[in-house]
Design an enzyme around this catalytic site. Structure first.
Site, PDB file in Angstrom:
ATOM      1  N   ARG A 194     -40.844 -30.758 -18.951  1.00 32.85           N
ATOM      2  CA  ARG A 194     -39.628 -31.276 -19.621  1.00 32.85           C
ATOM      3  C   ARG A 194     -38.658 -30.163 -20.019  1.00 32.85           C
ATOM      4  NH1 ARG A 194     -41.863 -34.284 -17.490  1.00 32.85           N
ATOM      5  NH2 ARG A 194     -42.843 -36.205 -18.143  1.00 32.85           N
ATOM      6  N   SER A 242     -39.805 -41.355 -24.634  1.00 31.86           N
ATOM      7  CA  SER A 242     -40.597 -40.482 -25.517  1.00 31.86           C
ATOM      8  C   SER A 242     -39.662 -39.537 -26.260  1.00 31.86           C
ATOM      9  CB  SER A 242     -41.585 -39.651 -24.703  1.00 31.86           C
ATOM     10  OG  SER A 242     -42.531 -40.506 -24.123  1.00 31.86           O
ATOM     11  N   GLU A 267     -37.954 -33.830 -27.204  1.00 34.40           N
ATOM     12  CA  GLU A 267     -37.604 -33.890 -25.778  1.00 34.40           C
ATOM     13  C   GLU A 267     -36.129 -34.311 -25.682  1.00 34.40           C
ATOM     14  OE1 GLU A 267     -40.234 -36.239 -23.237  1.00 34.40           O
ATOM     15  OE2 GLU A 267     -38.508 -36.720 -21.978  1.00 34.40           O
TER      16      GLU A 267
HETATM   17  C1  FAD Z   1     -36.725 -46.473 -21.500  1.00 38.22           C
HETATM   18  C2  FAD Z   1     -36.734 -44.990 -21.172  1.00 38.22           C
HETATM   19  C3  FAD Z   1     -37.781 -44.458 -20.446  1.00 38.22           C
HETATM   20  C4  FAD Z   1     -37.803 -43.091 -20.137  1.00 38.22           C
HETATM   21  N1  FAD Z   1     -38.845 -42.597 -19.416  1.00 38.22           N
HETATM   22  C5  FAD Z   1     -38.860 -41.287 -19.100  1.00 38.22           C
HETATM   23  C6  FAD Z   1     -39.947 -40.738 -18.340  1.00 38.22           C
HETATM   24  O1  FAD Z   1     -40.886 -41.430 -17.949  1.00 38.22           O
HETATM   25  N2  FAD Z   1     -39.918 -39.407 -18.051  1.00 38.22           N
HETATM   26  C7  FAD Z   1     -38.883 -38.608 -18.457  1.00 38.22           C
HETATM   27  O2  FAD Z   1     -38.906 -37.396 -18.138  1.00 38.22           O
HETATM   28  N3  FAD Z   1     -37.859 -39.088 -19.168  1.00 38.22           N
HETATM   29  C8  FAD Z   1     -37.819 -40.403 -19.499  1.00 38.22           C
HETATM   30  N4  FAD Z   1     -36.778 -40.896 -20.242  1.00 38.22           N
HETATM   31  C9  FAD Z   1     -35.731 -39.971 -20.731  1.00 38.22           C
HETATM   32  C10 FAD Z   1     -34.474 -39.852 -19.817  1.00 38.22           C
HETATM   33  O3  FAD Z   1     -34.216 -41.087 -19.173  1.00 38.22           O
HETATM   34  C11 FAD Z   1     -34.585 -38.770 -18.768  1.00 38.22           C
HETATM   35  O4  FAD Z   1     -34.808 -37.518 -19.346  1.00 38.22           O
HETATM   36  C12 FAD Z   1     -33.313 -38.725 -17.900  1.00 38.22           C
HETATM   37  O5  FAD Z   1     -33.570 -37.917 -16.796  1.00 38.22           O
HETATM   38  C13 FAD Z   1     -32.075 -38.220 -18.639  1.00 38.22           C
HETATM   39  O6  FAD Z   1     -30.950 -38.390 -17.785  1.00 38.22           O
HETATM   40  P1  FAD Z   1     -29.521 -38.842 -18.320  1.00 38.22           P
HETATM   41  O7  FAD Z   1     -28.625 -38.882 -17.148  1.00 38.22           O
HETATM   42  O8  FAD Z   1     -29.638 -40.086 -19.112  1.00 38.22           O
HETATM   43  O9  FAD Z   1     -29.164 -37.611 -19.262  1.00 38.22           O
HETATM   44  P2  FAD Z   1     -28.225 -37.654 -20.549  1.00 38.22           P
HETATM   45  O10 FAD Z   1     -28.992 -38.232 -21.681  1.00 38.22           O
HETATM   46  O11 FAD Z   1     -26.920 -38.253 -20.216  1.00 38.22           O
HETATM   47  O12 FAD Z   1     -28.053 -36.084 -20.781  1.00 38.22           O
HETATM   48  C14 FAD Z   1     -29.163 -35.270 -21.137  1.00 38.22           C
HETATM   49  C15 FAD Z   1     -28.715 -33.810 -21.086  1.00 38.22           C
HETATM   50  O13 FAD Z   1     -28.450 -33.444 -19.731  1.00 38.22           O
HETATM   51  C16 FAD Z   1     -27.126 -32.940 -19.614  1.00 38.22           C
HETATM   52  N5  FAD Z   1     -26.617 -33.317 -18.289  1.00 38.22           N
HETATM   53  C17 FAD Z   1     -26.676 -34.522 -17.705  1.00 38.22           C
HETATM   54  N6  FAD Z   1     -26.139 -34.464 -16.468  1.00 38.22           N
HETATM   55  C18 FAD Z   1     -25.739 -33.192 -16.281  1.00 38.22           C
HETATM   56  C19 FAD Z   1     -25.114 -32.502 -15.198  1.00 38.22           C
HETATM   57  N7  FAD Z   1     -24.770 -33.100 -14.058  1.00 38.22           N
HETATM   58  N8  FAD Z   1     -24.838 -31.182 -15.356  1.00 38.22           N
HETATM   59  C20 FAD Z   1     -25.160 -30.523 -16.518  1.00 38.22           C
HETATM   60  N9  FAD Z   1     -25.739 -31.141 -17.571  1.00 38.22           N
HETATM   61  C21 FAD Z   1     -26.040 -32.455 -17.440  1.00 38.22           C
HETATM   62  C22 FAD Z   1     -26.365 -33.578 -20.753  1.00 38.22           C
HETATM   63  O14 FAD Z   1     -25.194 -32.829 -21.079  1.00 38.22           O
HETATM   64  C23 FAD Z   1     -27.414 -33.555 -21.848  1.00 38.22           C
HETATM   65  O15 FAD Z   1     -27.474 -32.268 -22.421  1.00 38.22           O
HETATM   66  C24 FAD Z   1     -36.746 -42.266 -20.571  1.00 38.22           C
HETATM   67  C25 FAD Z   1     -35.678 -42.811 -21.321  1.00 38.22           C
HETATM   68  C26 FAD Z   1     -35.682 -44.169 -21.614  1.00 38.22           C
HETATM   69  C27 FAD Z   1     -34.536 -44.738 -22.409  1.00 38.22           C
END
Ligand code: FAD
Length: 319
Positions: free
Chosen positions: A169, A223, A308
């Site tokens: 992570r 998480s 996380e």
């Molecule tokens: C129901 C649920 C289940 C989940 N299950 C998991 C799981 O099983 N495993 C897991 O690892 N995670 C899980 N997550 C957490 C999350 O979905 C992941 O970490 C996901 O990959 C985050 O992506 P996002 O686009 O939503 O990021 P955001 O929340 O939009 O951004 C997260 C960070 O990344 C940065 N960022 C995003 N895109 C870019 C880019 N193109 N360039 C530079 N910076 C960027 C943002 O600025 C921020 O700092 C879960 C979340 C939920 C709500």
């Protein structure tokens, strides 16, 4: 600033927009400016412009791993919806704003698999790379070859996976705490596996079924804390540990936090590592609850939990 940015990028710049509905936790205040980008050229042009204008910014993907402060974000939020996929042999070059479920489905239609374990994660590919998203013993970095980034000096570069310090992570990007100092992931090159469409579809539905069974339902970031690395394992932890990490949910369950409430925020009764919003919860309540859970785990086990999720727009600690 508004006119300068608008002129440079030729896209609409909205002012004072709520980020609440752009995150899965559904809380937090307004962003000062919001630009929605639909392809990688718009993403690059907007990011270049804000770097040049020296404005604070962050890239918003699916908003599924962030807690936005109640007072919002005093800068430019770039909402990334760039989602083109192009296949080159057994590799794919993919825009970073594609939603993971859309990507997995598109690849399956082309008879490519390998990412099924990410099914049901509501984020974008860019967010997944930042967090080295993973599940069921696999993570995105195992399938990554390189990323194309706009670095903080404003240079477009290809960076190979081995130079991105992926860990559980975590990535080189995530270690840099200020999002505007990290650079922007524009495109991602993944190594794919050719497979039978029915077999890929079967894997996807199996993973989705497991999530449906084990995951709490409601407003969350998944998480909340990382599973901590533990040097001295207690006897009954050994079975639970994976690669020296003990589930944060297990530690939290031991101290009896399931169902704990702080205002409109609570710990899921199903999973002790899921902090959830009843609907009207505040970001400050998330911080207060998270700090108290960390302090209790530290007192009881001498283990420091680390989030996380990422906090956006906060200054200092919860009061
Ligand atoms: C129901 C649920 C289940 C989940 N299950 C998991 C799981 O099983 N495993 C897991 O690892 N995670 C899980 N997550 C957490 C999350 O979905 C992941 O970490 C996901 O990959 C985050 O992506 P996002 O686009 O939503 O990021 P955001 O929340 O939009 O951004 C997260 C960070 O990344 C940065 N960022 C995003 N895109 C870019 C880019 N193109 N360039 C530079 N910076 C960027 C943002 O600025 C921020 O700092 C879960 C979340 C939920 C709500």
């Amino acid at each position: 600033m508004l006119r300068g940015l608008q002129q440079k990028i030729g896209l609409e710049v909205k002012e004072n927009v709520s980020l609440k509905n752009l995150t899965t936790m559904r809380l937090g205040g307004n962003t000062r400016y919001l630009v929605v980008v639909h392809d990688v050229h718009e993403l690059l042009a907007t990011a270049e412009a804000v770097i040049e204008l020296k404005v604070k910014f962050f890239i918003l993907g699916g908003g599924s791993n962030i807690i936005v402060s109640d007072s919002g974000f005093d800068g430019v939020t770039i909402k990334n919806e760039a989602g083109e996929v192009s296949i080159e042999g057994n590799e794919a070059v993919i825009d970073s704003g594609i939603k993971l479920p859309v990507l997995i489905r598109k690849l399956a239609e082309l008879d490519f698999g390998g990412l099924e374990f990410l099914s049901g994660i509501p984020g974008t590919l860019g967010g997944a790379v930042i967090n080295n998203a993973g599940a069921f013993g696999d993570n995105i970095s195992n399938h990554l070859k390189s990323v194309t980034i706009l670095d903080r000096e404003g240079e477009v570069r290809i960076v190979l996976k081995d130079d991105l310090s992926f860990k559980y992570r975590s990535s080189l990007f995530k270690k840099i705490s200020k999002p505007e100092k990290r650079g922007v992931i524009l495109r991602v090159r993944l190594i794919l596996r050719k497979g039978a469409r029915e077999e890929i579809a079967r894997k996807i539905s199996n993973y989705l079924r497991l999530r449906e069974k084990n995951q709490p339902k409601g407003l969350s970031c998944g998480s909340f804390f990382k599973n901590p690395k533990v040097d001295l394992m207690e006897k009954d932890w050994e079975e639970l540990a994976k690669e020296g990490r003990i589930p944060a949910g297990y530690l939290l369950e031991q101290i009896g936090v399931k169902g704990r409430v702080e205002g409109g925020i609570f710990v899921s009764a199903k999973h002790a590592n899921w902090i959830m919003n009843k609907g009207k919860g505040k970001a400050e309540e998330v911080r207060i609850l998270a700090e108290s859970l960390k302090a209790e785990v530290d007192r009881r086990f001498g283990i420091q939990l680390e989030e996380e999720v990422e906090y956006i727009g906060f200054n200092g600690k919860a009061t």
